[in-house]
Structures are given as structure tokens and as C-alpha cells.
Design a protein around this motif. Structure first.
Motif, PDB file in Angstrom:
ATOM      1  N   GLY A   1       0.542  -1.360  -0.351  1.00 44.62           N
ATOM      2  CA  GLY A   1       0.041  -0.073  -0.035  1.00 44.62           C
ATOM      3  C   GLY A   1       0.861   1.309   0.113  1.00 44.62           C
ATOM      4  N   GLY A   2       0.669   2.267  -0.234  1.00 47.64           N
ATOM      5  CA  GLY A   2       1.279   3.452  -0.929  1.00 47.64           C
ATOM      6  C   GLY A   2       0.687   4.150   0.711  1.00 47.64           C
ATOM      7  N   THR A   3      -0.030   4.776   1.133  1.00 45.59           N
ATOM      8  CA  THR A   3      -0.603   5.209   2.583  1.00 45.59           C
ATOM      9  C   THR A   3      -0.774   3.988   3.473  1.00 45.59           C
ATOM     10  N   ARG A   4      -1.013   4.646   4.562  1.00 40.12           N
ATOM     11  CA  ARG A   4      -0.784   4.752   5.584  1.00 40.12           C
ATOM     12  C   ARG A   4      -1.288   6.120   6.877  1.00 40.12           C
ATOM     13  N   ALA A   5      -2.744   6.295   7.360  1.00 42.61           N
ATOM     14  CA  ALA A   5      -3.059   6.460   8.298  1.00 42.61           C
ATOM     15  C   ALA A   5      -2.409   7.185   9.266  1.00 42.61           C
ATOM     16  N   PRO A   6      -2.465   8.366   9.747  1.00 46.18           N
ATOM     17  CA  PRO A   6      -2.020   9.444  10.306  1.00 46.18           C
ATOM     18  C   PRO A   6      -2.278   8.717  11.767  1.00 46.18           C
TER      19      PRO A   6
ATOM     20  N   GLU B   1      15.149   1.392   8.834  1.00 43.11           N
ATOM     21  CA  GLU B   1      15.681   0.896   6.937  1.00 43.11           C
ATOM     22  C   GLU B   1      14.633   0.684   6.651  1.00 43.11           C
ATOM     23  N   TYR B   2      14.046   2.241   5.272  1.00 45.89           N
ATOM     24  CA  TYR B   2      12.923   1.358   4.513  1.00 45.89           C
ATOM     25  C   TYR B   2      13.540   1.295   2.992  1.00 45.89           C
ATOM     26  N   ARG B   3      12.987   0.044   2.315  1.00 47.00           N
ATOM     27  CA  ARG B   3      13.587   0.305   0.482  1.00 47.00           C
ATOM     28  C   ARG B   3      11.702   0.674   0.302  1.00 47.00           C
ATOM     29  N   THR B   4      11.442   0.324  -1.120  1.00 45.15           N
ATOM     30  CA  THR B   4      10.036   0.661  -2.079  1.00 45.15           C
ATOM     31  C   THR B   4      10.463  -0.623  -2.699  1.00 45.15           C
ATOM     32  N   ALA B   5       9.616  -1.038  -3.340  1.00 48.63           N
ATOM     33  CA  ALA B   5       9.567  -1.821  -5.089  1.00 48.63           C
ATOM     34  C   ALA B   5       8.202  -1.293  -5.596  1.00 48.63           C
ATOM     35  N   HIS B   6       8.264  -1.803  -6.975  1.00 51.05           N
ATOM     36  CA  HIS B   6       6.720  -1.881  -7.648  1.00 51.05           C
ATOM     37  C   HIS B   6       5.948  -2.687  -7.526  1.00 51.05           C
ATOM     38  N   GLU B   7       6.479  -4.531  -6.822  1.00 53.78           N
ATOM     39  CA  GLU B   7       5.240  -5.506  -5.898  1.00 53.78           C
ATOM     40  C   GLU B   7       6.292  -6.059  -5.067  1.00 53.78           C
ATOM     41  N   LEU B   8       4.845  -6.315  -4.530  1.00 55.47           N
ATOM     42  CA  LEU B   8       5.142  -6.936  -2.727  1.00 55.47           C
ATOM     43  C   LEU B   8       4.299  -8.150  -2.686  1.00 55.47           C
TER      44      LEU B   8
ATOM     45  N   ILE C   1      -4.154  -5.639  -9.843  1.00 52.74           N
ATOM     46  CA  ILE C   1      -3.184  -4.407 -11.036  1.00 52.74           C
ATOM     47  C   ILE C   1      -3.247  -3.542  -9.771  1.00 52.74           C
ATOM     48  N   ALA C   2      -4.118  -2.720  -8.793  1.00 54.60           N
ATOM     49  CA  ALA C   2      -4.091  -1.750  -8.014  1.00 54.60           C
ATOM     50  C   ALA C   2      -3.449  -2.570  -6.396  1.00 54.60           C
ATOM     51  N   ARG C   3      -4.406  -4.029  -6.403  1.00 55.85           N
ATOM     52  CA  ARG C   3      -3.242  -4.716  -5.245  1.00 55.85           C
ATOM     53  C   ARG C   3      -2.164  -4.817  -5.225  1.00 55.85           C
ATOM     54  N   ARG C   4      -1.702  -4.890  -6.566  1.00 56.56           N
ATOM     55  CA  ARG C   4      -0.031  -5.661  -6.163  1.00 56.56           C
ATOM     56  C   ARG C   4       0.476  -4.554  -6.343  1.00 56.56           C
ATOM     57  N   LEU C   5       0.566  -2.756  -6.930  1.00 59.57           N
ATOM     58  CA  LEU C   5       1.213  -2.134  -6.494  1.00 59.57           C
ATOM     59  C   LEU C   5       0.663  -1.076  -5.481  1.00 59.57           C
ATOM     60  N   GLY C   6      -0.004  -1.524  -4.555  1.00 61.36           N
ATOM     61  CA  GLY C   6      -0.600  -0.600  -3.233  1.00 61.36           C
ATOM     62  C   GLY C   6      -0.856   0.837  -3.867  1.00 61.36           C
ATOM     63  N   MET C   7      -2.052   0.731  -4.948  1.00 65.10           N
ATOM     64  CA  MET C   7      -2.742   2.026  -5.359  1.00 65.10           C
ATOM     65  C   MET C   7      -4.158   1.731  -5.180  1.00 65.10           C
TER      66      MET C   7
END
Length: 343
Positions: A154-159, A206-213, A294-300
Motif C-alpha cells: 500500500g502507498g498510504t498509512r493513516a496518521p 531502514e526502509y525500501r520501496t518496490a513496484h510489487e510486493l 494490478i491495484a493490489r499488487r502496486l499498493g494503490m
């Protein structure tokens, strides 16, 4: 002046209300009770004054003078309160004792429960509800001593969620626990996620990002792993079987190797990040994947994914998803599959 009010109940006793408190103050200031005068000055009826006198006398806040019964003497409220609240305090102590007894009884059962888990060869435990999952994660965090691995799609996390996690993560880092977290690239566009990563990275995470998880995963000390329960529920499956936990850690490490250090999209360039996301969408379209997947794979969100897909098809001049994949392959837009851990 004073509205009639109900006195507050304290345990089995009754505390003074506004009317009684006003009359007590009047008696303290005048040293002698004159019901008619008190009624005039306090704006009360004579019957209300009489009722207040009765209540204060029963509570022990006013006491008749031995030599002059018409004169009422005020009594120290602290002494009266100590008497009035004694039964309440005893009740609270009894309830606390009962609470500890109940917890001890349940705790004595946990050892038997863990023994039963050890006898099960698969080493799996289903935690059914959100609150139970949170409690299990908090306990595992408190017991963690070396390392925690997290895949957070996912691309967002609630505050609110980030605020709750901050105290827990800070405490673990202060104990020397190594923390590594994978996000989707879309997290780079999320302000709260950017701020959280910047703050906790300064503490050593440590944090990293990827297209798919590969999905949501949390592993503590490479001994206990949490994965989502199948379906749309909020439950989790706790995995303790060493071979399965080792396999999950290997999957995490493979994705971690190919992931990129976290930085916000503005730092990397919005256009470059967006192109990387679109390239991944094109590849998934070519594989015949549906919009939801696709949305789920990309976190959007599904809406955002569909907008990307529509823009890509328009840019390629494709009339169908299949044609979009074919045109993308023809133009070399699918990238090298070896770059992805799934390849």
C-alpha cells in the motif's frame, strides 16, 4: 439562584449536590443557621433549605452544637470524605484483586495452550480479530530482541496508525532491534508516510520501496511470522514452524535486495517514479492481470490504477488491454523480467 439537583451517589453513600454545597458555605461564613435568611440570600425556597440541612446533617458535614442545638457547626470535609469513600475504596480494591485473579487464571492456561501448539507439527495459530491481532503483535514486539522484518503493501498509512506505531518502533529501536520495512513505490507520494520514514530512519530503521510486493508480512527474530488471514477479515495467521518462517525470510530478503532506498517522489523526480509505475502496469497488463489485481499488487486504489491504465492505453493508441500489452512489448516497454524478484 441554584437549580434543584440530585446529589451524587458514591458507593452506597451520597455526596453533596450544588444546593448542599452552597448552604454549607453559607453556614461556614455565618456560623449559625438562620433558615429564612439563608433561603433569601441563596435564592432557595424554605423547603429546599430544610432538605439541604437534612442532607448535610446525614452526611455528617453539619453537626448540632451540644450547648445550643439551634446552632450547626461545620465538620471538616476531609474527615467526612474519608468516611464516605472508605467503602468505595474497599470496593475498588476488591475489584482490582478480582481483576488480577482473573488474569492470573487465564495466564495459567497459556502455558497449556503453547504446549498444544508445540505438539502440532505445522506450527500455525489463527488469531481471528483485529484487537486480538494487535495484542499479539504488541506482545511479539515486546519480546523481540534482534530483528523485525516487515512487508507493508500500500502507498498510504493513516496518521493515527503511524502515531500508534511510532511509540512501539521507537521503543524497539532503543533496545537495539534492527528494523527493515518494505513499502510500495506509491508510499513515496504519501506525506504522512514520508514524514514517518524520515523520523524513524533517523533512529536507525531502514526502509525500501518496490513496484510489487508479495503481501503483508511481519517477522520477529526470524522465529515468529504474521501473515494475513485468507479473505477480507482482519485476522492473522501466526507461523512458528522454522522451515516456513525461514522461507518467508528468504522471500523478504530477495525483494529487499531488489528494492530501492525510500525517498519521497519529489526527491527522485515525480516523472521518473511515475514512469517506473507505468512500466510495471504495462507488464501486468501484458500478463492479463485484472484491474483489481494490478491495484493490489502496486499498493494503490482501484480508481488510481484504472486512471493509469486508461492513460497508458491512450498513449499507446491501444483499443484493448491485450493490444496495449502487445504494443508495449513491441516498443520494448516491458523491461527486463530479471530485474524483478518474481522473474
Amino acid at each position: 439562584m441554584f437549580k434543584a439537583d440530585e446529589s451524587r451517589t458514591i458507593g452506597s453513600s451520597v455526596g453533596p449536590g450544588n444546593r448542599e454545597m452552597a448552604l454549607y458555605q453559607w453556614v461556614v461564613g455565618n456560623e449559625r443557621l438562620d433558615p429564612d435568611r439563608a433561603a433569601r440570600e441563596l435564592g432557595l425556597g424554605r423547603d429546599e433549605v430544610d432538605a439541604a440541612v437534612t442532607a448535610l446533617t446525614e452526611l455528617g458535614l453539619l453537626k448540632a452544637d451540644v450547648d445550643d442545638p439551634a446552632r450547626l457547626r461545620p465538620v471538616d470535609p476531609d474527615l467526612v470524605a474519608a468516611v464516605v469513600t472508605n467503602s468505595l475504596e474497599k470496593s475498588i480494591r476488591d475489584q482490582q484483586a478480582e481483576l488480577h485473579h482473573i488474569r492470573d487464571r487465564f495466564a495459567s492456561l497459556r502455558g497449556h495452550y503453547l504446549d498444544s501448539l508445540r505438539r502440532v507439527s505445522v506450527g500455525l495459530e489463527l488469531v481471528p480479530g483485529l484487537q486480538e491481532v494487535r495484542a499479539a503483535l504488541n506482545r511479539a514486539s515486546a519480546e523481540c530482541t534482534e530483528e523485525i522484518l516487515t512487508s507493508q503493501p500500500g502507498g498510504t498509512r493513516a496518521p493515527g496508525v503511524l502515531k500508534e506505531a511510532l511509540a512501539r518502533d521507537t521503543e524497539m529501536l532503543s533496545r537495539g532491534v534492527r528494523m527493515r520495512t518494505l513499502y510500495h513505490h506509491t508510499a513515496r507520494f504519501n506525506g504522512p508516510s514520508q514524514a514517518y520514514v524520515a523520523l524513524v530512519s533517523g533512529l536507525g530503521a531502514e526502509y525500501r520501496t518496490a513496484h510489487e510486493l508479495f503481501g503483508r508480512l511481519i517477522v520477529f527474530d526470524r522465529r515468529v511470522a504474521f501473515i494475513p488471514e485468507q479473505g477480507d477479515g482482519w485476522g492473522a495467521v501466526v507461523v512458528r514452524e522454522p522451515s516456513v518462517v525461514h522461507f518467508l525470510c528468504e522471500v523478504f530478503e530477495q525483494y529487499w535486495t531488489h528494492a530501492e532506498p525510500f525517498s519521497d517522489a519529489a526527491t527522485d523526480g515525480l516523472e521518473a517514479v511515475a514512469k517506473d509505475i507505468d512500466r510495471t502496469i504495462v507488464r501486468l497488463l501484458a500478463e492479463g492481470m485484472k484491474d483489481e489485481s494490478i491495484a493490489r499488487r502496486l499498493g494503490m486504489s482501484l480508481r488510481t490504477a484504472r486512471k493509469h491504465i486508461a492513460d497508458i492505453m491512450e498513449t499507446l493508441g491501444a483499443e484493448s488491454r491485450f493490444q496495449a500489452g502487445a504494443l508495449a512489448a513491441r516498443h520494448g516497454l516491458l523491461g527486463d523480467p530479471a530485474e524483478s524478484p518474481t522473474g
